[in-house]
Design a protein around this motif. Sequence first.
Motif, PDB file in Angstrom:
ATOM      1  N   THR A 468      12.491   5.297   5.740  1.00  0.00           N
ATOM      2  CA  THR A 468      11.266   5.670   6.456  1.00  0.00           C
ATOM      3  C   THR A 468      10.277   6.331   5.513  1.00  0.00           C
ATOM      4  OG1 THR A 468      12.618   6.045   8.425  1.00  0.00           O
ATOM      5  CG2 THR A 468      10.365   6.885   8.463  1.00  0.00           C
ATOM      6  N   LEU A 469      10.776   7.190   4.633  1.00  0.00           N
ATOM      7  CA  LEU A 469       9.902   7.845   3.656  1.00  0.00           C
ATOM      8  C   LEU A 469       9.290   6.817   2.710  1.00  0.00           C
ATOM      9  CD1 LEU A 469       8.849  10.564   2.603  1.00  0.00           C
ATOM     10  CD2 LEU A 469      10.865  10.680   1.125  1.00  0.00           C
ATOM     11  N   VAL A 470      10.081   5.832   2.285  1.00  0.00           N
ATOM     12  CA  VAL A 470       9.557   4.759   1.422  1.00  0.00           C
ATOM     13  C   VAL A 470       8.459   3.994   2.157  1.00  0.00           C
ATOM     14  CG1 VAL A 470      10.135   2.552   0.317  1.00  0.00           C
ATOM     15  CG2 VAL A 470      11.678   4.508   0.088  1.00  0.00           C
ATOM     16  N   TRP A 471       8.677   3.701   3.438  1.00  0.00           N
ATOM     17  CA  TRP A 471       7.679   2.985   4.248  1.00  0.00           C
ATOM     18  C   TRP A 471       6.387   3.792   4.342  1.00  0.00           C
ATOM     19  CZ3 TRP A 471       4.941   3.929   8.727  1.00  0.00           C
ATOM     20  CH2 TRP A 471       4.338   2.828   9.341  1.00  0.00           C
ATOM     21  N   VAL A 472       6.496   5.071   4.629  1.00  0.00           N
ATOM     22  CA  VAL A 472       5.310   5.928   4.788  1.00  0.00           C
ATOM     23  C   VAL A 472       4.533   6.023   3.479  1.00  0.00           C
ATOM     24  CG1 VAL A 472       4.534   8.291   5.215  1.00  0.00           C
ATOM     25  CG2 VAL A 472       6.258   7.275   6.700  1.00  0.00           C
ATOM     26  N   VAL A 473       5.246   6.223   2.357  1.00  0.00           N
ATOM     27  CA  VAL A 473       4.580   6.352   1.060  1.00  0.00           C
ATOM     28  C   VAL A 473       3.882   5.045   0.684  1.00  0.00           C
ATOM     29  CG1 VAL A 473       4.995   6.626  -1.414  1.00  0.00           C
ATOM     30  CG2 VAL A 473       6.078   8.185   0.199  1.00  0.00           C
ATOM     31  N   THR A 474       4.566   3.915   0.861  1.00  0.00           N
ATOM     32  CA  THR A 474       3.965   2.615   0.526  1.00  0.00           C
ATOM     33  C   THR A 474       2.767   2.318   1.407  1.00  0.00           C
ATOM     34  OG1 THR A 474       6.196   1.818  -0.036  1.00  0.00           O
ATOM     35  CG2 THR A 474       4.461   0.177   0.169  1.00  0.00           C
ATOM     36  N   MET A 475       2.910   2.561   2.702  1.00  0.00           N
ATOM     37  CA  MET A 475       1.805   2.325   3.633  1.00  0.00           C
ATOM     38  C   MET A 475       0.601   3.194   3.290  1.00  0.00           C
ATOM     39  SD  MET A 475       0.197   3.737   6.515  1.00  0.00           S
ATOM     40  CE  MET A 475       1.409   4.940   7.062  1.00  0.00           C
ATOM     41  N   SER A 476       0.838   4.474   3.024  1.00  0.00           N
ATOM     42  CA  SER A 476      -0.262   5.407   2.724  1.00  0.00           C
ATOM     43  C   SER A 476      -0.969   5.018   1.431  1.00  0.00           C
ATOM     44  CB  SER A 476       0.273   6.835   2.621  1.00  0.00           C
ATOM     45  OG  SER A 476       0.923   7.213   3.813  1.00  0.00           O
ATOM     46  N   ALA A 477      -0.186   4.685   0.398  1.00  0.00           N
ATOM     47  CA  ALA A 477      -0.796   4.307  -0.883  1.00  0.00           C
ATOM     48  C   ALA A 477      -1.571   3.000  -0.757  1.00  0.00           C
ATOM     49  CB  ALA A 477       0.283   4.178  -1.957  1.00  0.00           C
ATOM     50  N   SER A 478      -1.024   2.035  -0.009  1.00  0.00           N
ATOM     51  CA  SER A 478      -1.712   0.749   0.167  1.00  0.00           C
ATOM     52  C   SER A 478      -3.019   0.921   0.927  1.00  0.00           C
ATOM     53  CB  SER A 478      -0.806  -0.239   0.912  1.00  0.00           C
ATOM     54  OG  SER A 478       0.373  -0.478   0.196  1.00  0.00           O
ATOM     55  N   ALA A 479      -3.036   1.806   1.908  1.00  0.00           N
ATOM     56  CA  ALA A 479      -4.231   1.994   2.719  1.00  0.00           C
ATOM     57  C   ALA A 479      -5.252   2.914   2.047  1.00  0.00           C
ATOM     58  CB  ALA A 479      -3.842   2.567   4.090  1.00  0.00           C
ATOM     59  N   LEU A 480      -4.787   4.021   1.477  1.00  0.00           N
ATOM     60  CA  LEU A 480      -5.705   5.051   0.989  1.00  0.00           C
ATOM     61  C   LEU A 480      -6.131   4.850  -0.458  1.00  0.00           C
ATOM     62  CD1 LEU A 480      -4.019   8.187   2.599  1.00  0.00           C
ATOM     63  CD2 LEU A 480      -5.959   6.873   3.452  1.00  0.00           C
ATOM     64  N   VAL A 481      -5.305   4.163  -1.265  1.00  0.00           N
ATOM     65  CA  VAL A 481      -5.673   3.942  -2.674  1.00  0.00           C
ATOM     66  C   VAL A 481      -6.151   2.502  -2.838  1.00  0.00           C
ATOM     67  CG1 VAL A 481      -4.924   4.143  -5.068  1.00  0.00           C
ATOM     68  CG2 VAL A 481      -3.954   5.665  -3.351  1.00  0.00           C
ATOM     69  N   SER A 482      -5.226   1.572  -2.936  1.00  0.00           N
ATOM     70  CA  SER A 482      -5.546   0.140  -2.971  1.00  0.00           C
ATOM     71  C   SER A 482      -4.260  -0.629  -2.732  1.00  0.00           C
ATOM     72  CB  SER A 482      -6.167  -0.264  -4.318  1.00  0.00           C
ATOM     73  OG  SER A 482      -5.200  -0.229  -5.343  1.00  0.00           O
ATOM     74  N   THR A 483      -4.389  -1.905  -2.381  1.00  0.00           N
ATOM     75  CA  THR A 483      -3.191  -2.690  -2.048  1.00  0.00           C
ATOM     76  C   THR A 483      -2.286  -2.869  -3.266  1.00  0.00           C
ATOM     77  OG1 THR A 483      -4.566  -4.663  -2.376  1.00  0.00           O
ATOM     78  CG2 THR A 483      -4.211  -3.935  -0.116  1.00  0.00           C
ATOM     79  N   GLU A 484      -2.881  -3.169  -4.438  1.00  0.00           N
ATOM     80  CA  GLU A 484      -2.062  -3.373  -5.635  1.00  0.00           C
ATOM     81  C   GLU A 484      -1.346  -2.089  -6.033  1.00  0.00           C
ATOM     82  OE1 GLU A 484      -5.222  -4.113  -5.385  1.00  0.00           O
ATOM     83  OE2 GLU A 484      -5.476  -6.267  -5.730  1.00  0.00           O
ATOM     84  N   ILE A 485      -2.085  -0.984  -6.044  1.00  0.00           N
ATOM     85  CA  ILE A 485      -1.482   0.310  -6.392  1.00  0.00           C
ATOM     86  C   ILE A 485      -0.423   0.681  -5.358  1.00  0.00           C
ATOM     87  CG2 ILE A 485      -1.929   2.776  -6.700  1.00  0.00           C
ATOM     88  CD1 ILE A 485      -2.944   1.106  -8.982  1.00  0.00           C
ATOM     89  N   GLY A 486      -0.693   0.374  -4.098  1.00  0.00           N
ATOM     90  CA  GLY A 486       0.267   0.675  -3.037  1.00  0.00           C
ATOM     91  C   GLY A 486       1.581  -0.056  -3.231  1.00  0.00           C
ATOM     92  N   LEU A 487       1.490  -1.336  -3.625  1.00  0.00           N
ATOM     93  CA  LEU A 487       2.709  -2.110  -3.875  1.00  0.00           C
ATOM     94  C   LEU A 487       3.480  -1.525  -5.054  1.00  0.00           C
ATOM     95  CD1 LEU A 487       4.346  -4.643  -3.112  1.00  0.00           C
ATOM     96  CD2 LEU A 487       2.999  -5.904  -4.797  1.00  0.00           C
ATOM     97  N   LEU A 488       2.772  -1.183  -6.122  1.00  0.00           N
ATOM     98  CA  LEU A 488       3.425  -0.597  -7.297  1.00  0.00           C
ATOM     99  C   LEU A 488       4.058   0.750  -6.955  1.00  0.00           C
ATOM    100  CD1 LEU A 488       3.989  -0.734 -10.342  1.00  0.00           C
ATOM    101  CD2 LEU A 488       1.771   0.369 -10.714  1.00  0.00           C
ATOM    102  N   VAL A 489       3.324   1.580  -6.209  1.00  0.00           N
ATOM    103  CA  VAL A 489       3.845   2.890  -5.810  1.00  0.00           C
ATOM    104  C   VAL A 489       5.104   2.719  -4.962  1.00  0.00           C
ATOM    105  CG1 VAL A 489       3.382   4.906  -4.341  1.00  0.00           C
ATOM    106  CG2 VAL A 489       1.675   4.155  -5.980  1.00  0.00           C
ATOM    107  N   GLY A 490       5.082   1.747  -4.039  1.00  0.00           N
ATOM    108  CA  GLY A 490       6.236   1.508  -3.177  1.00  0.00           C
ATOM    109  C   GLY A 490       7.476   1.119  -3.973  1.00  0.00           C
TER     110      GLY A 490
END
Length: 688
Positions: A468-490
């Motif tokens: 769940t924490l991985v989902w929240v972090v990936t979702m937040s990074a994809s939405a608030l930063v950018s999709t590419e960065i969000g995928l990498l962060v996830g």
Amino acid sequence: LMERKTHVKINRKEVMLAKLRKSCSCTPQKLKNFFMDFFPVLRWLPKYRCKEYIWGDVMSGLVIGIILVPQAIAYSLLAGLKPIYSLYTSFFANIIYFLMGTSRHVSVGIFSLISLMVGQVVDRELLLAGFDLNDDAPPSSVDGSLQNDHLSNSTAFNLTIVGINAECGKECYAIGIATALTFMAGVYQVLMGIFRLGFVSMYLSESVLDGFATGASLTILTAQVKYLIGIKIPRSQGHGMLVITWINIFRNISQANLCDVITSAICIVVLVTAKELGDRYKHKLKFPLPTELVVIVVATLVSHYGKLNEVYASSVSGAIPTGFIPPKVPEFSLMLRVALDALPLAIVSFVFTVSLSEMFAKKYAYTIRANQEMFAVGFCNIIPSFFHSFATSAALAKTLVKTSTGCQTQISGVISAMVVLLVLLFLAPLFYSLQKCVLACIIIVSLRGALRKFRDVPARYHVNKVDTLVWVVTMSASALVSTEIGLLVGIVFSMLCIIVRTQRPRTALLGQIQDTSFYEDDLEYENLSTVPKVKIFRFEAPLYYANRNYFLKSLYRLTNLDPNLEAARRKKYEKKEKQHLKKGNHRTANGLGIGETTLQLVPQQIDFQALIVDCSSISFLDTTGVNTLKEILKDYKNLNISVLLACCNPSVIDSLKRGGYFGKDFGCMQEMLFYSIHNAVLFAKDQK
């Protein structure tokens, strides 16, 4: 006594050379097999059961074709391109996947997340080239070649600086960027197929993919709000696009177009109602309702005859030419600009396609070849990039519709392509008056599945908190930063979670289950009996350099004995005793006689004479892990405590042998290593 098998040493060089000779040899049969494998349609099409399959394939193909047309026009907004290019993409992708794909059911074509990723790169490059990103200007007339388009601000960009000796307007440059990006993504996918790098998809867990899809869906929804309410704001670029866009929306909310707001409200109500009714009564419907097509047809008629663009300044799609543009090689100089952006696009496109292919292959009891899927998706990007198309992927929603309408093979994809071709050749100009707010409504309603993931968060949290924490972090990074960065962060965050879980795993002291030869965690189970004079320690992770200190700290804490501290204390005590003896004092520092000193050297807290390490959960040892076990063996031996290993797997035993844990000739191995905890306990009890 278990004896290890003697394995014959394999000459890896000879094996590699044999494989190389086999792969480089060329025979007619091998050439035939190569073409049959590269074009799977040659295997299954001759065996096609026409009477059994044709009706379902034709029906599903028509339904998907009807759905594809409005979606293709709508998703062009996400990609920042004209609708004609989305139609090209849908047409070519279906044809190529029909020839090269191994899945019978997936629908490959335009996909919202891929369109968004393409659109972000296109917008960035347009901005860097000096173009205005405002796409709400009145539509200009477009000829069949689409080569002489002009900007709404009457500027053109001389592409000689990037290697093109011609003047090119905004639309021409945008599709040039999109095709270069698509070509590079396809090249990456083909190279991954050649070098068999399909394992890369393993690093995108379900939580990462779901979080990425949900975060990207929020970005898509945000980008469509301005069309819903008819305000003209610049398309935001860079990190934090979601927040910046919402700030601009609220700043310009007073300029909302009432006609677009009313149209959007009606369309969303109709689409959502139809979707909910379709979901509720899908078992009674032979095929899903073509709601999007009905909404587009009705909205286009109302907009055309009501002159909504002229009277209420409602933004419309504009001219969509018929026919095909002559093919063109993507510009190499533009490929260099987008080479890095193409990598996440290639990975996401491949992962979604393969995961969907495997899911439906398992459901319908057949197999796919992941490596061939990589080639198929790669060429679905490479070849169409010459025909003014952009990146594609398999889409879950359309695949579900295909299976529910009786799809049996990829013949249905050819039927869908024919429907799109009909629109391309004859019907495209009829969508001139279609309002952009209607397209935005179709996009937003199609995001229902991804946005519903928010409702699953409590259940997901109950099942696994880390996921769940991985989902929240990936979702937040994809939405608030950018999709590419969000995928990498996830990906990075999920790997860090695994590393942290191996760095600080569960540790336990085991007790014996009464009247059995089994042992379990005495903190988790009741009525376990302790083994006298024996401590049994379990470490539930591989033992390697990152968790060495945690292993030692946990062992010392649970056994209530640090051998290093105890050894230091004893040395200090012995030193004091020697000083007293030199002074001629036959009484020790504690007032005891010399004969009683030995008793004082053994503290009362050492209540065990054997330590058993349960290695059943230790999957491997590195050099640090072997040295750690050698260290505790030596330290506890100095305290007259024997260390026994139990339940080691063969790779751990081999690591210990190579590390010299059992001595040079392995003579003490049978007294140090046991195949069960109970055997080790019996041995410890027999020791004096």
